[in-house]
Design a protein around this motif. Structure first.
Motif, short mmCIF file in Angstrom:
data_model
loop_
_atom_site.label_atom_id
_atom_site.label_comp_id
_atom_site.label_asym_id
_atom_site.label_seq_id
_atom_site.Cartn_x
_atom_site.Cartn_y
_atom_site.Cartn_z
N ASP A 10 -7.16 -5.34 3.59
CA ASP A 10 -6.28 -4.20 3.33
C ASP A 10 -4.92 -4.59 2.78
O ASP A 10 -4.16 -3.72 2.31
CB ASP A 10 -6.13 -3.31 4.57
N ALA A 31 -10.14 0.17 1.35
CA ALA A 31 -9.74 -0.93 2.23
C ALA A 31 -10.18 -0.67 3.68
O ALA A 31 -10.65 -1.58 4.37
CB ALA A 31 -8.22 -1.12 2.17
N GLU A 32 -10.04 0.56 4.14
CA GLU A 32 -10.50 0.91 5.50
C GLU A 32 -12.00 0.69 5.63
O GLU A 32 -12.48 0.17 6.65
CB GLU A 32 -10.14 2.35 5.83
N SER A 41 -6.53 2.88 -0.16
CA SER A 41 -6.49 2.88 1.31
C SER A 41 -7.86 3.19 1.90
O SER A 41 -8.28 2.58 2.89
CB SER A 41 -5.45 3.90 1.81
N SER A 49 -6.53 -5.45 -1.60
CA SER A 49 -6.16 -4.12 -2.11
C SER A 49 -5.81 -4.17 -3.59
O SER A 49 -6.04 -3.20 -4.33
CB SER A 49 -4.98 -3.55 -1.31
N PRO A 106 0.83 -1.20 0.00
CA PRO A 106 0.00 0.00 0.00
C PRO A 106 0.87 1.25 0.00
O PRO A 106 1.93 1.27 0.64
CB PRO A 106 -0.78 -0.12 1.31
N PRO A 127 -0.71 2.75 4.43
CA PRO A 127 -1.84 1.91 4.85
C PRO A 127 -3.05 2.70 5.34
O PRO A 127 -4.19 2.29 5.07
CB PRO A 127 -1.25 1.06 5.99
N ASP A 128 -2.84 3.78 6.08
CA ASP A 128 -4.00 4.53 6.61
C ASP A 128 -4.33 5.67 5.66
O ASP A 128 -3.46 6.32 5.08
CB ASP A 128 -3.70 5.05 8.01
N SER A 129 -5.63 5.93 5.52
CA SER A 129 -6.08 6.91 4.54
C SER A 129 -5.66 8.33 4.91
O SER A 129 -5.45 9.16 4.02
CB SER A 129 -7.60 6.85 4.40
#
Length: 341
Positions: A172, A312-313, A309, A176, A99, A102-104
């Motif tokens: 995620d 996926a979240e 991201s 993804s 990714p 990973p976090d948006s």
């Protein structure tokens, strides 16, 4: 720019070592100029036999190493944001494995930082866009001969999950790729996610919800379903079928080598992604090198990395809640005019 593009590779693990080999032995027009990994012994092993390569524990030191003109990030996802932002500040072109972040929230910071540069610098490593079968399917859908796409049926199976793999990571980490492939194939954004799960397989580690069925809705009215099964026990399989108004098309039918002996005939089954998508990785990195040497950036953008991201979240929230979860994207900067094709 030097005769060979000097590349700093960040990360010398499974993926990073493979990219170091690829740059040194497969791709033309580039060389490995620097490598960074917290494990210096691993980094030195990965560059064994290569000349004029500096080895660093700090990724930012690798960016500043002599001869570095571009960056390939293959470290774990949580380590991507800092070198991405540092590369942008230096004006260095980047290929970043997925990714992106990973976090948006972090992914949006990357998008905004690149947008402030006023030009694209990053290509995100969604290698399926370079797979021959996926590209043929993309061309077929874009040509419109089958009519409007109605559904994508996707399969993503692994032999086994690595230690520490969680139920959320089925989405995620594994799915993804399907998230990006669906956006790219359809030219549409994903707007909602629902996750269904059967009784876990007896082959799954205790507590791991494996397999899962992930259902995406799009802003163009299509549906995308993904069977993700990371402890299938027999092979690595990736398939996709597009069902359209006037026909369908399916890829990933495992037409591999047929071995015949006195004991009978058997077909080889790929055991991991580096085998199944070896050619796609080669094409992806070659395309990145060629574009970079020409002062261009192609392939999946930082916006695509951000969108992946966010989706996926939303998928992880759907897994945890058991309900349909909507996807909310930030306003798209002008730099990213449309879903990257």
């Amino acid at each position: 720019m030097a005769e060979l593009l000097g590349v700093a590779v960040l990360g010398a693990g499974h993926m990073g070592a493979d990219h170091i080999r690829r740059l040194a032995q497969v791709v033309s027009g580039a060389r490995v100029a620097a490598v960074a990994d917290p494990d210096l012994d691993r980094a030195k092993e990965a560059v064994g036999g290569l000349d004029d390569v500096s080895v660093h524990a700090d990724p930012l030191a690798a960016l500043a190493a002599p001869g570095v003109e571009a960056v390939l990030i293959a470290s774990p996802g949580p380590a991507h944001e800092e070198p991405l932002l540092a590369a942008f500040e230096r004006g260095l072109p980047v290929m970043c494995e997925k990714p992106m972040v990973p976090d948006s929230t972090g992914a949006l910071r990357v998008v905004e930082a690149e947008a402030r540069q006023g030009r694209r610098l990053a290509q995100i490593g969604f290698m399926r866009r370079y797979d021959v079968e996926y590209r043929r399917l993309k061309t077929l859908l874009d040509d419109g001969g089958l009519g409007r796409p109605l559904m994508l049926h996707c399969t993503h199976r692994n032999v086994s999950s690595p230690p520490g793999f969680t139920s959320a990571m089925l989405i995620d980490s594994s799915v993804s790729h399907e998230i990006d492939a669906a956006r790219w194939l359809l030219g549409q954004e994903l707007t909602a996610v629902t996750v269904l799960r059967p009784l876990p397989s007896s082959g799954a580690p205790e507590g791991l919800l494996d397999p899962q069925l992930v259902l995406f809705e799009t802003d163009g009215g299509a549906l995308v379903d993904v069977e993700v099964f990371v402890n299938s026990g027999f092979g690595y399989q990736v398939r996709c079928e597009a069902v359209c108004e006037r026909g369908s098309a399916r890829i990933g039918e495992d037409r591999t080598m047929l071995v015949t002996t006195a004991d009978g005939a058997r077909e080889e089954v790929a055991q991991d992604y580096l085998v199944r998508f070896a050619d796609a990785y080669d094409r992806e990195v070659q395309a990145w090198v060629d574009a970079t040497r020409q002062g261009r950036v192609t392939g999946a953008s930082a916006w695509d990395g951000y969108a992946s991201s966010v989706v996926a979240e939303a998928g992880v929230r759907a897994l945890e809640s058991g309900g349909r979860t909507t996807v909310e994207l930030a306003p798209r900067p002008d730099l990213y005019a449309e879903v990257s094709r």
